[in-house]
Design a protein around this motif. Structure first.
Motif, PDB file in Angstrom:
ATOM      1  N   VAL A  76       0.855  -1.191   0.000  1.00  0.00           N
ATOM      2  CA  VAL A  76       0.000   0.000   0.000  1.00  0.00           C
ATOM      3  C   VAL A  76       0.888   1.237   0.000  1.00  0.00           C
ATOM      4  O   VAL A  76       1.760   1.383   0.858  1.00  0.00           O
ATOM      5  CB  VAL A  76      -0.927   0.006   1.245  1.00  0.00           C
ATOM      6  N   LEU A  77       0.679   2.116  -0.973  1.00  0.00           N
ATOM      7  CA  LEU A  77       1.421   3.367  -1.076  1.00  0.00           C
ATOM      8  C   LEU A  77       0.451   4.512  -0.828  1.00  0.00           C
ATOM      9  O   LEU A  77      -0.640   4.534  -1.403  1.00  0.00           O
ATOM     10  CB  LEU A  77       2.049   3.503  -2.464  1.00  0.00           C
ATOM     11  N   LEU A  78       0.842   5.441   0.037  1.00  0.00           N
ATOM     12  CA  LEU A  78      -0.041   6.534   0.453  1.00  0.00           C
ATOM     13  C   LEU A  78       0.647   7.886   0.294  1.00  0.00           C
ATOM     14  O   LEU A  78       1.757   8.086   0.778  1.00  0.00           O
ATOM     15  CB  LEU A  78      -0.434   6.344   1.922  1.00  0.00           C
ATOM     16  N   TRP A  79      -0.046   8.795  -0.366  1.00  0.00           N
ATOM     17  CA  TRP A  79       0.425  10.172  -0.525  1.00  0.00           C
ATOM     18  C   TRP A  79      -0.438  11.074   0.339  1.00  0.00           C
ATOM     19  O   TRP A  79      -1.674  10.972   0.322  1.00  0.00           O
ATOM     20  CB  TRP A  79       0.298  10.606  -1.984  1.00  0.00           C
ATOM     21  N   GLU A  80       0.181  11.974   1.082  1.00  0.00           N
ATOM     22  CA  GLU A  80      -0.549  12.873   1.970  1.00  0.00           C
ATOM     23  C   GLU A  80      -1.081  14.092   1.213  1.00  0.00           C
ATOM     24  O   GLU A  80      -0.501  14.500   0.204  1.00  0.00           O
ATOM     25  CB  GLU A  80       0.347  13.337   3.125  1.00  0.00           C
ATOM     26  N   THR A  81      -2.165  14.650   1.723  1.00  0.00           N
ATOM     27  CA  THR A  81      -2.597  15.944   1.223  1.00  0.00           C
ATOM     28  C   THR A  81      -1.628  16.981   1.787  1.00  0.00           C
ATOM     29  O   THR A  81      -0.968  16.739   2.804  1.00  0.00           O
ATOM     30  CB  THR A  81      -4.051  16.266   1.646  1.00  0.00           C
ATOM     31  N   GLU A  82      -1.545  18.110   1.138  1.00  0.00           N
ATOM     32  CA  GLU A  82      -0.582  19.150   1.517  1.00  0.00           C
ATOM     33  C   GLU A  82      -0.653  19.476   3.007  1.00  0.00           C
ATOM     34  O   GLU A  82      -1.710  19.848   3.520  1.00  0.00           O
ATOM     35  CB  GLU A  82      -0.831  20.415   0.691  1.00  0.00           C
ATOM     36  N   GLY A  83       0.468  19.309   3.691  1.00  0.00           N
ATOM     37  CA  GLY A  83       0.583  19.669   5.094  1.00  0.00           C
ATOM     38  C   GLY A  83      -0.069  18.702   6.071  1.00  0.00           C
ATOM     39  O   GLY A  83      -0.166  19.003   7.256  1.00  0.00           O
ATOM     40  N   ASN A  84      -0.510  17.530   5.597  1.00  0.00           N
ATOM     41  CA  ASN A  84      -1.240  16.616   6.471  1.00  0.00           C
ATOM     42  C   ASN A  84      -0.531  15.275   6.700  1.00  0.00           C
ATOM     43  O   ASN A  84      -1.199  14.262   6.935  1.00  0.00           O
ATOM     44  CB  ASN A  84      -2.655  16.382   5.934  1.00  0.00           C
TER      45      ASN A  84
ATOM     46  N   ARG B 287      -3.807  10.369  -2.257  1.00  0.00           N
ATOM     47  CA  ARG B 287      -3.778   9.269  -3.225  1.00  0.00           C
ATOM     48  C   ARG B 287      -3.377   7.992  -2.519  1.00  0.00           C
ATOM     49  O   ARG B 287      -2.523   8.008  -1.622  1.00  0.00           O
ATOM     50  CB  ARG B 287      -2.776   9.605  -4.323  1.00  0.00           C
ATOM     51  N   THR B 288      -3.983   6.884  -2.952  1.00  0.00           N
ATOM     52  CA  THR B 288      -3.626   5.565  -2.462  1.00  0.00           C
ATOM     53  C   THR B 288      -3.424   4.654  -3.660  1.00  0.00           C
ATOM     54  O   THR B 288      -4.215   4.685  -4.600  1.00  0.00           O
ATOM     55  CB  THR B 288      -4.757   4.966  -1.583  1.00  0.00           C
ATOM     56  N   GLN B 289      -2.380   3.860  -3.616  1.00  0.00           N
ATOM     57  CA  GLN B 289      -2.176   2.824  -4.627  1.00  0.00           C
ATOM     58  C   GLN B 289      -1.986   1.509  -3.886  1.00  0.00           C
ATOM     59  O   GLN B 289      -1.158   1.419  -2.969  1.00  0.00           O
ATOM     60  CB  GLN B 289      -0.961   3.130  -5.491  1.00  0.00           C
ATOM     61  N   ILE B 290      -2.764   0.502  -4.254  1.00  0.00           N
ATOM     62  CA  ILE B 290      -2.677  -0.808  -3.614  1.00  0.00           C
ATOM     63  C   ILE B 290      -2.293  -1.828  -4.675  1.00  0.00           C
ATOM     64  O   ILE B 290      -2.943  -1.926  -5.724  1.00  0.00           O
ATOM     65  CB  ILE B 290      -4.019  -1.198  -2.960  1.00  0.00           C
ATOM     66  N   VAL B 291      -1.226  -2.578  -4.381  1.00  0.00           N
ATOM     67  CA  VAL B 291      -0.720  -3.576  -5.312  1.00  0.00           C
ATOM     68  C   VAL B 291      -0.694  -4.918  -4.596  1.00  0.00           C
ATOM     69  O   VAL B 291      -0.103  -5.035  -3.520  1.00  0.00           O
ATOM     70  CB  VAL B 291       0.709  -3.211  -5.792  1.00  0.00           C
ATOM     71  N   ARG B 292      -1.331  -5.924  -5.183  1.00  0.00           N
ATOM     72  CA  ARG B 292      -1.218  -7.282  -4.642  1.00  0.00           C
ATOM     73  C   ARG B 292       0.157  -7.805  -5.022  1.00  0.00           C
ATOM     74  O   ARG B 292       0.575  -7.692  -6.178  1.00  0.00           O
ATOM     75  CB  ARG B 292      -2.292  -8.196  -5.217  1.00  0.00           C
ATOM     76  N   VAL B 293       0.845  -8.366  -4.042  1.00  0.00           N
ATOM     77  CA  VAL B 293       2.220  -8.827  -4.265  1.00  0.00           C
ATOM     78  C   VAL B 293       2.407 -10.223  -3.670  1.00  0.00           C
ATOM     79  O   VAL B 293       1.620 -10.673  -2.845  1.00  0.00           O
ATOM     80  CB  VAL B 293       3.242  -7.849  -3.639  1.00  0.00           C
ATOM     81  N   ASP B 294       3.470 -10.882  -4.109  1.00  0.00           N
ATOM     82  CA  ASP B 294       3.927 -12.145  -3.530  1.00  0.00           C
ATOM     83  C   ASP B 294       5.373 -11.957  -3.133  1.00  0.00           C
ATOM     84  O   ASP B 294       6.135 -11.261  -3.825  1.00  0.00           O
ATOM     85  CB  ASP B 294       3.850 -13.292  -4.544  1.00  0.00           C
ATOM     86  N   ARG B 295       5.745 -12.587  -2.013  1.00  0.00           N
ATOM     87  CA  ARG B 295       7.130 -12.525  -1.568  1.00  0.00           C
ATOM     88  C   ARG B 295       8.004 -13.299  -2.542  1.00  0.00           C
ATOM     89  O   ARG B 295       7.640 -14.376  -3.001  1.00  0.00           O
ATOM     90  CB  ARG B 295       7.257 -13.145  -0.166  1.00  0.00           C
ATOM     91  N   VAL B 296       9.146 -12.728  -2.879  1.00  0.00           N
ATOM     92  CA  VAL B 296      10.117 -13.385  -3.750  1.00  0.00           C
ATOM     93  C   VAL B 296      11.183 -14.017  -2.861  1.00  0.00           C
ATOM     94  O   VAL B 296      11.819 -13.314  -2.069  1.00  0.00           O
ATOM     95  CB  VAL B 296      10.752 -12.381  -4.736  1.00  0.00           C
ATOM     96  N   VAL B 297      11.309 -15.303  -2.975  1.00  0.00           N
ATOM     97  CA  VAL B 297      12.300 -16.019  -2.170  1.00  0.00           C
ATOM     98  C   VAL B 297      13.459 -16.404  -3.092  1.00  0.00           C
ATOM     99  O   VAL B 297      13.246 -17.054  -4.125  1.00  0.00           O
ATOM    100  CB  VAL B 297      11.674 -17.295  -1.548  1.00  0.00           C
ATOM    101  N   PRO B 298      14.668 -15.976  -2.743  1.00  0.00           N
ATOM    102  CA  PRO B 298      15.815 -16.312  -3.588  1.00  0.00           C
ATOM    103  C   PRO B 298      16.009 -17.827  -3.699  1.00  0.00           C
ATOM    104  O   PRO B 298      15.712 -18.567  -2.774  1.00  0.00           O
ATOM    105  CB  PRO B 298      17.006 -15.680  -2.868  1.00  0.00           C
TER     106      PRO B 298
END
Length: 103
Positions: free
Chosen positions: A7-15, A91-102
């Motif tokens: 989950v990526l989150l961008w704040e509104t100005e000054g918040n 703004r919010t961006q949500i990406v479904r992900v899987d862990r990458v195991v070497p």
């Protein structure tokens, strides 16, 4: 099937502080839905340093399945904070992900 979200989150100005307080409140609900906040990180920048278009906060959250995710998103304690969310988060961006195991 387990669900892992980035989950990526961008704040509104000054918040930025309001965004952090909102996230403190709603992320505390995740374990009640069988989930876990794996990582929670905030952007760093030096005073006066341009921040570009980077998100303020990045989270990795795991939940047991889509039903648990739906229950978390519909939790009345979370939805009751919608006004705070709207003031704090641009703004919010949500990406479904899987862990990458070497190998």
């Amino acid at each position: 099937m387990p669900v892992t979200l980035c989950v990526l989150l961008w704040e509104t100005e000054g918040n930025g502080d309001l965004l952090a307080a909102y996230e403190d409140a709603v992320l505390a609900l995740v374990p009640e839905h069988g989930g876990e906040v794996h990582e929670r990180m905030r952007r760093t920048s030096l005073p006066g340093e341009p921040r570009g278009g980077d998100p303020l906060e990045v989270q990795v959250i795991g939940l047991p399945d889509d039903d648990a995710l739906a229950a978390y998103l519909a939790d009345p304690r979370r939805t009751a904070l919608a006004d705070t969310r709207d003031r704090a988060i641009a703004r919010t961006q949500i990406v479904r992900v899987d862990r990458v195991v070497p190998d």
